[in-house]
Motif scaffolding. Sequence first.
Motif, PDB file in Angstrom:
ATOM      1  N   GLY A  10       0.781  -1.227   0.000  1.00 39.79           N
ATOM      2  CA  GLY A  10       0.000   0.000   0.000  1.00 39.79           C
ATOM      3  C   GLY A  10       0.817   1.283   0.000  1.00 39.79           C
ATOM      4  N   ARG A  11       2.138   1.168   0.165  1.00 40.54           N
ATOM      5  CA  ARG A  11       2.970   2.373   0.124  1.00 40.54           C
ATOM      6  C   ARG A  11       3.125   2.846  -1.312  1.00 40.54           C
ATOM      7  N   ASP A  12       3.335   4.138  -1.465  1.00 41.14           N
ATOM      8  CA  ASP A  12       3.595   4.684  -2.791  1.00 41.14           C
ATOM      9  C   ASP A  12       4.957   4.214  -3.276  1.00 41.14           C
ATOM     10  N   PRO A  13       5.100   4.042  -4.590  1.00 41.16           N
ATOM     11  CA  PRO A  13       6.397   3.634  -5.133  1.00 41.16           C
ATOM     12  C   PRO A  13       7.434   4.740  -4.973  1.00 41.16           C
ATOM     13  N   GLU A  14       8.685   4.374  -5.176  1.00 39.24           N
ATOM     14  CA  GLU A  14       9.781   5.331  -5.109  1.00 39.24           C
ATOM     15  C   GLU A  14      10.561   5.278  -6.412  1.00 39.24           C
ATOM     16  N   VAL A  15      10.986   6.447  -6.865  1.00 40.24           N
ATOM     17  CA  VAL A  15      11.854   6.557  -8.035  1.00 40.24           C
ATOM     18  C   VAL A  15      13.117   7.259  -7.568  1.00 40.24           C
ATOM     19  N   ALA A  16      14.245   6.560  -7.678  1.00 34.36           N
ATOM     20  CA  ALA A  16      15.535   7.096  -7.237  1.00 34.36           C
ATOM     21  C   ALA A  16      15.456   7.616  -5.797  1.00 34.36           C
ATOM     22  N   GLY A  17      14.741   6.893  -4.946  1.00 36.46           N
ATOM     23  CA  GLY A  17      14.641   7.244  -3.541  1.00 36.46           C
ATOM     24  C   GLY A  17      13.579   8.274  -3.197  1.00 36.46           C
ATOM     25  N   GLU A  18      12.942   8.849  -4.211  1.00 38.18           N
ATOM     26  CA  GLU A  18      11.902   9.847  -3.993  1.00 38.18           C
ATOM     27  C   GLU A  18      10.527   9.187  -4.097  1.00 38.18           C
ATOM     28  N   VAL A  19       9.659   9.501  -3.160  1.00 34.75           N
ATOM     29  CA  VAL A  19       8.302   8.949  -3.178  1.00 34.75           C
ATOM     30  C   VAL A  19       7.542   9.508  -4.366  1.00 34.75           C
ATOM     31  N   LEU A  20       6.875   8.621  -5.085  1.00 33.79           N
ATOM     32  CA  LEU A  20       6.043   8.999  -6.224  1.00 33.79           C
ATOM     33  C   LEU A  20       4.586   8.827  -5.788  1.00 33.79           C
ATOM     34  N   PRO A  21       3.942   9.906  -5.342  1.00 32.29           N
ATOM     35  CA  PRO A  21       2.567   9.775  -4.861  1.00 32.29           C
ATOM     36  C   PRO A  21       1.620   9.466  -6.020  1.00 32.29           C
ATOM     37  N   LEU A  22       0.968   8.333  -5.925  1.00 33.48           N
ATOM     38  CA  LEU A  22       0.026   7.919  -6.961  1.00 33.48           C
ATOM     39  C   LEU A  22      -1.349   7.702  -6.347  1.00 33.48           C
ATOM     40  N   PRO A  23      -2.391   7.970  -7.117  1.00 35.33           N
ATOM     41  CA  PRO A  23      -3.728   7.587  -6.657  1.00 35.33           C
ATOM     42  C   PRO A  23      -3.777   6.068  -6.462  1.00 35.33           C
ATOM     43  N   ARG A  24      -4.658   5.630  -5.594  1.00 40.94           N
ATOM     44  CA  ARG A  24      -4.731   4.213  -5.223  1.00 40.94           C
ATOM     45  C   ARG A  24      -4.856   3.277  -6.428  1.00 40.94           C
ATOM     46  N   ARG A  25      -5.702   3.580  -7.358  1.00 39.93           N
ATOM     47  CA  ARG A  25      -5.902   2.661  -8.487  1.00 39.93           C
ATOM     48  C   ARG A  25      -4.675   2.608  -9.393  1.00 39.93           C
ATOM     49  N   GLU A  26      -4.040   3.739  -9.617  1.00 33.91           N
ATOM     50  CA  GLU A  26      -2.830   3.734 -10.438  1.00 33.91           C
ATOM     51  C   GLU A  26      -1.703   2.985  -9.727  1.00 33.91           C
ATOM     52  N   ARG A  27      -1.633   3.120  -8.412  1.00 32.75           N
ATOM     53  CA  ARG A  27      -0.633   2.379  -7.646  1.00 32.75           C
ATOM     54  C   ARG A  27      -0.889   0.872  -7.757  1.00 32.75           C
ATOM     55  N   ARG A  28      -2.154   0.470  -7.679  1.00 29.95           N
ATOM     56  CA  ARG A  28      -2.481  -0.962  -7.791  1.00 29.95           C
ATOM     57  C   ARG A  28      -2.171  -1.493  -9.196  1.00 29.95           C
ATOM     58  N   ILE A  29      -2.411  -0.698 -10.221  1.00 31.40           N
ATOM     59  CA  ILE A  29      -2.067  -1.115 -11.581  1.00 31.40           C
ATOM     60  C   ILE A  29      -0.561  -1.306 -11.697  1.00 31.40           C
ATOM     61  N   LEU A  30       0.208  -0.352 -11.183  1.00 36.02           N
ATOM     62  CA  LEU A  30       1.662  -0.465 -11.228  1.00 36.02           C
ATOM     63  C   LEU A  30       2.130  -1.702 -10.471  1.00 36.02           C
ATOM     64  N   GLU A  31       1.567  -1.959  -9.293  1.00 38.63           N
ATOM     65  CA  GLU A  31       1.922  -3.157  -8.527  1.00 38.63           C
ATOM     66  C   GLU A  31       1.648  -4.416  -9.341  1.00 38.63           C
ATOM     67  N   TYR A  32       0.489  -4.452 -10.005  1.00 42.53           N
ATOM     68  CA  TYR A  32       0.112  -5.621 -10.802  1.00 42.53           C
ATOM     69  C   TYR A  32       1.057  -5.803 -11.986  1.00 42.53           C
ATOM     70  N   LEU A  33       1.367  -4.712 -12.659  1.00 43.50           N
ATOM     71  CA  LEU A  33       2.278  -4.809 -13.803  1.00 43.50           C
ATOM     72  C   LEU A  33       3.657  -5.291 -13.375  1.00 43.50           C
ATOM     73  N   VAL A  34       4.160  -4.785 -12.260  1.00 41.71           N
ATOM     74  CA  VAL A  34       5.478  -5.195 -11.778  1.00 41.71           C
ATOM     75  C   VAL A  34       5.461  -6.648 -11.336  1.00 41.71           C
ATOM     76  N   SER A  35       4.405  -7.067 -10.649  1.00 40.19           N
ATOM     77  CA  SER A  35       4.349  -8.454 -10.174  1.00 40.19           C
ATOM     78  C   SER A  35       4.176  -9.446 -11.317  1.00 40.19           C
ATOM     79  N   ASN A  36       3.752  -8.966 -12.483  1.00 40.87           N
ATOM     80  CA  ASN A  36       3.580  -9.830 -13.657  1.00 40.87           C
ATOM     81  C   ASN A  36       4.568  -9.476 -14.764  1.00 40.87           C
ATOM     82  N   ARG A  37       5.685  -8.869 -14.378  1.00 39.70           N
ATOM     83  CA  ARG A  37       6.709  -8.472 -15.340  1.00 39.70           C
ATOM     84  C   ARG A  37       7.131  -9.687 -16.167  1.00 39.70           C
ATOM     85  N   GLY A  38       7.216  -9.500 -17.457  1.00 37.60           N
ATOM     86  CA  GLY A  38       7.622 -10.573 -18.356  1.00 37.60           C
ATOM     87  C   GLY A  38       6.457 -11.411 -18.863  1.00 37.60           C
TER      88      GLY A  38
END
Length: 73
Positions: A10-38
């Motif tokens: 549930g935490r926001d992602p980080e880019v180069a150590g900086e927090v990237l505040p994302l809305p909840r749904r966009e954060r969940r999409i990013l989590e899903y894409l990363v967990s299904n990488r490849g």
Amino acid sequence: MGELRVFSDGRDPEVAGEVLPLPRRERRILEYLVSNRGCRISKAQIFNYVYGLFSEDIDENVIDSHVSKLRAW
């Protein structure tokens, strides 16, 4: 873009150590894409993960908008 860290707790992602505040749904999409990488995943799979199988009130095309915003980062 730099080092990307995505968390699945549930935490926001980080880019180069900086927090990237994302809305909840966009954060969940990013989590899903990363967990299904490849893997090939469909818009319907992303939609079901973010909104659930029984979200008849929401059009599946909303995923396009969320992904577009993520790409802008």
